[in-house]
Design a protein around this motif. Structure first.
Motif: not given
Lengths: 335, 335
Positions: A44-45, A48-49, A182
């Motif tokens: 998520s960090h 994906m960013r 999430g």
């Protein structure tokens, strides 16, 4: 899921960032930090960013030409204007600066204002820990939590991270929200109810309904006490450093806000760990992890690979969607 | 409940402390801090504790002749050996020292090792806030919490406090346990079940049974994240400063341990708030409290009277039991 080596991932991410105008050194430093998140399994960090950073770098929300402009320079405290640059390389530079000053003065802090998202906050305490320092970091972001009992979001997930040079290192790395958005999205997708204490409706009423929560607000960890800790994090960043408090920070994921600088601030403290002992005994740094284990527990952060030990040959997994987006951006930027 | 004026309470507490051998200045500083807790309505950290301090001062667990011996002196970091003295005057002196150094260097920290209980931790951040500084304080104490998933107590309630010079001030003052032991005792007395997440049995199993919890252990606020925050607090005190980690700290309330020094450590950080702003704008310190209120919330600490505003004529309430104990000690010490 797609698999790729850390080395290939860093090379690709660096090239993409450079293609937006970011200098190679800053791009590579940022790419290493982004990919380390994936290596930790915090997708998520991680990569994906990257598409969102690229979008903002092209649209003007993140300034590829930013430098770190020193605006306050006291022996143990420096504050930099990040000129709306990418948070990764900026917070890393801040942590290095805090570390150097702490070695001379015992403790030092560095603030970075007018910056952007920095990824996983825990990344920045490791270099300090690896030098025998305590590292503590705070950051802010778009508002997602109301004050306790309130009905409008005014606090970000209010993340804090800390590293203690125990053997092995103790790493605290958490958002002061009860859970990440999430986790709520996953419950909504599965049609499952939330646990109590996770979220509020958009009117600020506690809810177990994942769909209502997704258009609502996150709850602080542990109720009113977590709210107070989140206020401390927001105070040390958005309120004191600025320029933006969480409630005024544009959402990174909103494409129509990609041209708006976020005005995010970060704050990092470094402390010379060896100098703290009252009795000259440093063996407690070895003993504490044993004490935790003997009591049947797990040292916070013990599952994390030391970034110094991540090699280019390590393999990370990214979702097919992320792989596709990176491929799309590679075509778009002519990599 | 008995009522008495703050002035009378301070005079009485000072006299009792002096009668154990504590110097008048240190005794009065400590008495003021103790009585301020009662003025705040936190009786559990006020005069209720005085008999235990007196007992320890006479038995040897607290050293009335203690000074603060400087063992580390870097520009922004000082560490003192508290020589087993009472925590109140020692942490106050530490906070003053941190404040002076922060005004020169931007940030400063002071550790006090080999000290004793300091009462309500929130007391010590106010003088910093009243000087325009951010104040942050940590302390340790006897172990009452297991590591997450564990079965033996290794962490104290791991309190932390912070003050931010907003208008009005923001004051964070909390134990990182979900609730205080007193709240569990009240449930046990009433025969009521506990809320989930409050406590463990002595084997480390979550329990809603108040009586089992009283012989068991406290749970961290917000689960595993609260545990990580408690570890940070313990790291900054017992592990790094020492000499004692929480698991080795004798219980203050156990009469048979009154002769044993607790080896408690405190850590305080002061930051020059005005120097942090990236844009020279300090109005966010006025705006943040408004933002909280407009969102339907309450600023942490807004219910607390500023210690500078406590006057001798203010009235405090103490339980009849505390009044009796103080009367008993007055006779015993010939006041």
């Amino acid at each position: 899921m797609a698999q790729l080596s850390v080395g290939d991932a860093i090379e690709k991410a660096t090239a993409l960032l450079v293609a937006t105008g970011l200098g190679r050194e800053k791009a590579e430093a940022s790419a290493r930090l982004i990919v380390a998140s994936d290596r930790w399994g915090i997708g998520s960090h991680g990569l994906m960013r990257l598409p969102f950073y690229l979008d903002r770098l092209l649209a003007g929300g993140i300034n590829p030409q930013a430098t770190m402009k020193l605006v306050t320079d006291l022996p143990s405290l420096a504050v930099f204007d990040g000129e709306n640059g990418l948070g990764h390389w900026q917070l890393q530079m801040a942590a290095d600066e805090a570390a150097s000053r702490a070695k001379v003065n015992g403790i030092a802090a560095v603030g970075v204002g007018r910056s952007a998202h920095c990824g996983a906050l825990g990344l920045y305490v490791w270099p300090m820990v690896n030098q025998g320092l305590v590292g503590i970091a705070f950051s802010t972001g778009p508002a997602v939590m109301p004050p306790w009992g309130g009905n409008e979001p005014i606090l970000s997930t209010s993340p804090m991270a800390a590293g203690i040079p125990t053997t092995p290192p103790t790493i605290v790395d958490l958002a002061t929200s009860a859970v990440a958005r999430g986790k709520i999205a996953a419950k909504a997708q599965a049609g499952d109810p939330l646990d109590p204490g996770w979220a509020f409706t958009k009117e600020g009423v506690p809810t177990l309904d994942a769909k209502e929560a997704l258009v609502g607000m996150l709850a602080p960890l542990g109720g009113v006490k977590g709210y107070a800790i989140a206020v401390l994090v927001e105070s040390l960043t958005g309120v004191l450093i600025g320029p933006s408090m969480a409630k005024d920070i544009p959402d990174m994921f909103a494409a129509d806000q990609a041209a708006l600088p976020q005005g995010i601030s970060h704050f990092v403290i470094a402390i010379d760990a060896e100098k703290l002992s009252v009795d000259g005994d440093h063996s407690r740094l070895d003993k504490f992890p044993e004490v935790v284990t003997e009591a049947g527990g797990r040292l916070p952060g013990s599952g994390r690979v030391n970034p110094d030990d991540i090699t280019d040959a390590d393999v990370i997994s990214i979702t097919d969607q992320v792989a596709e987006q990176i491929s799309h951006w590679s075509t778009k930027l002519g990599i």
